[in-house]
Design a protein around this motif. Structure first.
Motif, PDB file in Angstrom:
ATOM      1  N   LEU A 188       0.832  -1.203   0.000  1.00 25.57           N
ATOM      2  CA  LEU A 188       0.000   0.000   0.000  1.00 25.57           C
ATOM      3  C   LEU A 188       0.865   1.252   0.000  1.00 25.57           C
ATOM      4  N   TRP A 189       1.902   1.248   0.803  1.00 22.61           N
ATOM      5  CA  TRP A 189       2.829   2.384   0.893  1.00 22.61           C
ATOM      6  C   TRP A 189       3.459   2.676  -0.469  1.00 22.61           C
ATOM      7  N   LEU A 190       3.882   1.613  -1.175  1.00 21.94           N
ATOM      8  CA  LEU A 190       4.497   1.781  -2.491  1.00 21.94           C
ATOM      9  C   LEU A 190       3.474   2.236  -3.528  1.00 21.94           C
ATOM     10  N   ALA A 191       2.269   1.666  -3.476  1.00 16.44           N
ATOM     11  CA  ALA A 191       1.228   2.046  -4.441  1.00 16.44           C
ATOM     12  C   ALA A 191       0.844   3.513  -4.298  1.00 16.44           C
ATOM     13  N   ARG A 192       0.855   4.004  -3.065  1.00 14.24           N
ATOM     14  CA  ARG A 192       0.522   5.411  -2.838  1.00 14.24           C
ATOM     15  C   ARG A 192       1.628   6.337  -3.326  1.00 14.24           C
ATOM     16  N   GLN A 193       2.798   5.777  -3.601  1.00  9.63           N
ATOM     17  CA  GLN A 193       3.886   6.558  -4.191  1.00  9.63           C
ATOM     18  C   GLN A 193       3.866   6.494  -5.708  1.00  9.63           C
ATOM     19  N   GLY A 194       2.877   5.797  -6.271  1.00 15.69           N
ATOM     20  CA  GLY A 194       2.751   5.716  -7.720  1.00 15.69           C
ATOM     21  C   GLY A 194       3.375   4.499  -8.356  1.00 15.69           C
ATOM     22  N   ARG A 195       3.867   3.560  -7.539  1.00 19.61           N
ATOM     23  CA  ARG A 195       4.434   2.338  -8.103  1.00 19.61           C
ATOM     24  C   ARG A 195       3.320   1.397  -8.570  1.00 19.61           C
ATOM     25  N   LYS A 196       3.651   0.567  -9.552  1.00 19.75           N
ATOM     26  CA  LYS A 196       2.750  -0.498  -9.980  1.00 19.75           C
ATOM     27  C   LYS A 196       3.097  -1.720  -9.127  1.00 19.75           C
ATOM     28  N   VAL A 197       2.160  -2.172  -8.307  1.00 26.22           N
ATOM     29  CA  VAL A 197       2.482  -3.161  -7.285  1.00 26.22           C
ATOM     30  C   VAL A 197       1.593  -4.398  -7.406  1.00 26.22           C
ATOM     31  N   ALA A 198       2.209  -5.556  -7.206  1.00 24.68           N
ATOM     32  CA  ALA A 198       1.475  -6.822  -7.111  1.00 24.68           C
ATOM     33  C   ALA A 198       1.945  -7.556  -5.863  1.00 24.68           C
ATOM     34  N   ILE A 199       1.015  -8.273  -5.227  1.00 21.75           N
ATOM     35  CA  ILE A 199       1.338  -9.089  -4.053  1.00 21.75           C
ATOM     36  C   ILE A 199       1.169 -10.551  -4.417  1.00 21.75           C
ATOM     37  N   VAL A 200       2.175 -11.367  -4.099  1.00 26.58           N
ATOM     38  CA  VAL A 200       2.091 -12.812  -4.296  1.00 26.58           C
ATOM     39  C   VAL A 200       1.975 -13.469  -2.929  1.00 26.58           C
ATOM     40  N   GLU A 201       0.930 -14.280  -2.758  1.00 28.12           N
ATOM     41  CA  GLU A 201       0.673 -14.940  -1.470  1.00 28.12           C
ATOM     42  C   GLU A 201       0.441 -16.429  -1.700  1.00 28.12           C
ATOM     43  N   VAL A 202       1.116 -17.266  -0.890  1.00 29.47           N
ATOM     44  CA  VAL A 202       1.003 -18.711  -1.066  1.00 29.47           C
ATOM     45  C   VAL A 202      -0.351 -19.247  -0.617  1.00 29.47           C
ATOM     46  N   LEU A 203      -1.030 -18.566   0.297  1.00 30.44           N
ATOM     47  CA  LEU A 203      -2.338 -19.007   0.775  1.00 30.44           C
ATOM     48  C   LEU A 203      -3.443 -18.448  -0.112  1.00 30.44           C
ATOM     49  N   LYS A 204      -4.681 -18.821   0.207  1.00 36.09           N
ATOM     50  CA  LYS A 204      -5.791 -18.443  -0.683  1.00 36.09           C
ATOM     51  C   LYS A 204      -6.268 -17.008  -0.490  1.00 36.09           C
ATOM     52  N   ASP A 205      -5.896 -16.386   0.626  1.00 36.40           N
ATOM     53  CA  ASP A 205      -6.321 -15.013   0.899  1.00 36.40           C
ATOM     54  C   ASP A 205      -5.185 -14.227   1.537  1.00 36.40           C
ATOM     55  N   LEU A 206      -5.241 -12.913   1.392  1.00 34.57           N
ATOM     56  CA  LEU A 206      -4.311 -12.051   2.096  1.00 34.57           C
ATOM     57  C   LEU A 206      -4.667 -12.003   3.582  1.00 34.57           C
ATOM     58  N   LEU A 207      -3.683 -11.698   4.401  1.00 37.85           N
ATOM     59  CA  LEU A 207      -3.872 -11.500   5.844  1.00 37.85           C
ATOM     60  C   LEU A 207      -4.582 -12.688   6.503  1.00 37.85           C
ATOM     61  N   SER A 208      -4.250 -13.892   6.051  1.00 37.51           N
ATOM     62  CA  SER A 208      -4.964 -15.077   6.549  1.00 37.51           C
ATOM     63  C   SER A 208      -4.087 -15.988   7.403  1.00 37.51           C
ATOM     64  N   ALA A 209      -2.801 -15.645   7.571  1.00 35.70           N
ATOM     65  CA  ALA A 209      -1.905 -16.499   8.355  1.00 35.70           C
ATOM     66  C   ALA A 209      -1.380 -15.729   9.556  1.00 35.70           C
ATOM     67  N   GLY A 210      -0.843 -16.466  10.494  1.00 37.00           N
ATOM     68  CA  GLY A 210      -0.216 -15.832  11.650  1.00 37.00           C
ATOM     69  C   GLY A 210      -1.215 -15.222  12.606  1.00 37.00           C
ATOM     70  N   ILE A 211      -0.756 -14.221  13.355  1.00 42.54           N
ATOM     71  CA  ILE A 211      -1.612 -13.547  14.339  1.00 42.54           C
ATOM     72  C   ILE A 211      -2.711 -12.793  13.599  1.00 42.54           C
ATOM     73  N   PRO A 212      -3.977 -13.028  13.935  1.00 41.38           N
ATOM     74  CA  PRO A 212      -5.074 -12.395  13.195  1.00 41.38           C
ATOM     75  C   PRO A 212      -5.032 -10.872  13.274  1.00 41.38           C
ATOM     76  N   VAL A 213      -5.283 -10.239  12.139  1.00 41.04           N
ATOM     77  CA  VAL A 213      -5.488  -8.792  12.100  1.00 41.04           C
ATOM     78  C   VAL A 213      -6.966  -8.554  12.392  1.00 41.04           C
ATOM     79  N   GLN A 214      -7.265  -7.608  13.275  1.00 48.54           N
ATOM     80  CA  GLN A 214      -8.651  -7.386  13.672  1.00 48.54           C
ATOM     81  C   GLN A 214      -9.520  -7.002  12.470  1.00 48.54           C
ATOM     82  N   PRO A 215     -10.783  -7.439  12.456  1.00 49.82           N
ATOM     83  CA  PRO A 215     -11.643  -7.281  11.269  1.00 49.82           C
ATOM     84  C   PRO A 215     -11.711  -5.864  10.724  1.00 49.82           C
TER      85      PRO A 215
END
Length: 312
Positions: A188-215
């Motif tokens: 997000l930080w890079l995209a707000r600077q005008g970069r073209k950004v893609a995220i690659v994630e091994v799981l089926k959804d973003l923010l789905s592993a590790g300590i949960p991020v609050q809804p």
């Protein structure tokens, strides 16, 4: 008349709304005594001790603060030039300014307490032993996980932490490896600077592993990624880094080449336990806290440090 001493909210919702959602009593990520002030207060120790703390991240700073309030003689070692640990890169994006406020608060509190802070000094086993401490708290932090794939050592590959602290830079087309909190916020930080950004994630959804991020935080972050047109590629892993980009492989073993000028690594963290493994069994009253024990969020680090320091 002392507004700088007011502990700032960091907007994580982990200790307040997140606990309510899970049916637990309301508290606060950066103030573990919230909601239980009487039973969980900091009391002066019967016998002052000398406490050595290694690591000036959030866990180390909280341990130093509480230990000093209990009347102990505290020495804090930090091998880098400044205290703060991961709070420093975490506070770089403008939408994370509350983390910068928390870091400023810790610096102010430690400055008013009798804590001897030694920055740019590595706490080797010999240095720790020379202090003749009554207790040692290791808050040595964590290190980025580097995937073992061909080409990963190339110049176009950077670690997210190095990017945020200005040690490295990106070009226009960026691929972020890892869809956890660090990866998503860096994207997000890079995209707000005008970069073209893609995220690659091994799981089926973003923010789905590790300590949960609050809804509430998770929904806002995902909405902002969509708004800034960050491409999301899930169920996919990095196979190789090439001169012109990368080779990706999905869960069905289909391969594809993806063009990228810069690959940002945000594939997770691992505890730095080298000093702990060396000192274990050699020094009595040895404690490992924070990311140095297991990678965790700010709440986990603060609460763990508070608990250990409160009982020493």
């Amino acid at each position: 008349g002392q507004p700088e001493r007011i502990r700032p909210c960091i907007g994580c919702h982990d200790g307040c709304m997140g606990r309510i959602i899970r049916g637990k009593p309301l508290s606060c990520a950066v103030n573990p005594a919230t909601g239980r002030e009487r039973s969980y207060r900091i009391e002066r120790a019967d016998r002052p001790k000398k406490i050595v703390i290694v690591g000036g991240g959030v866990a180390g700073m909280e341990a130093a603060r509480v230990s000093s309030l209990r009347g102990h003689q505290v020495v804090l070692y930090e091998k880098k030039q400044n205290i703060g640990g991961h709070l420093i890169p975490a506070s770089v994006p403008t939408f994370k300014k509350d983390i910068a406020s928390l870091l400023d608060w810790y610096k102010g509190e430690l400055g008013m307490l009798d804590v001897h802070i030694k920055t740019a000094t590595e706490a080797t086993p010999e240095v720790v032993a020379a202090e003749k401490p009554d207790g040692v708290i290791l808050a040595t932090g964590s290190l980025p996980i580097i995937p073992e794939v061909p080409g990963i050592e190339g110049d176009k590959v950077v670690v997210a932490m190095d990017l945020l602290t200005g040690k490295k830079e990106t070009r226009q087309n960026v691929l972020v490896l890892g869809g956890g909190l660090i990866g998503c916020e860096t994207a997000l930080w890079l995209a707000r600077q005008g970069r073209k950004v893609a995220i690659v994630e091994v799981l089926k959804d973003l923010l789905s592993a590790g300590i949960p991020v609050q809804p509430m935080n998770k929904m806002m972050l995902l909405d902002l990624l969509r708004y800034h047109r960050v491409e999301v590629i899930c169920n996919t892993s990095l196979l190789e880094v090439l001169e012109e980009g990368v080779v990706l492989i999905d869960k069905n073993f289909r391969r594809q080449k993806y063009p990228a000028d810069t690959i940002v690594l945000a594939a997770g963290l691992k505890p730095d336990q080298e000093l702990y493994n060396t000192l274990r069994g050699q020094i009595p009253n040895l404690y490992s806290i924070g990311d140095g024990r297991t990678p965790q969020n700010i709440m986990g680090a603060v609460w763990e440090a508070y608990e250990v320091a409160r009982m020493i």
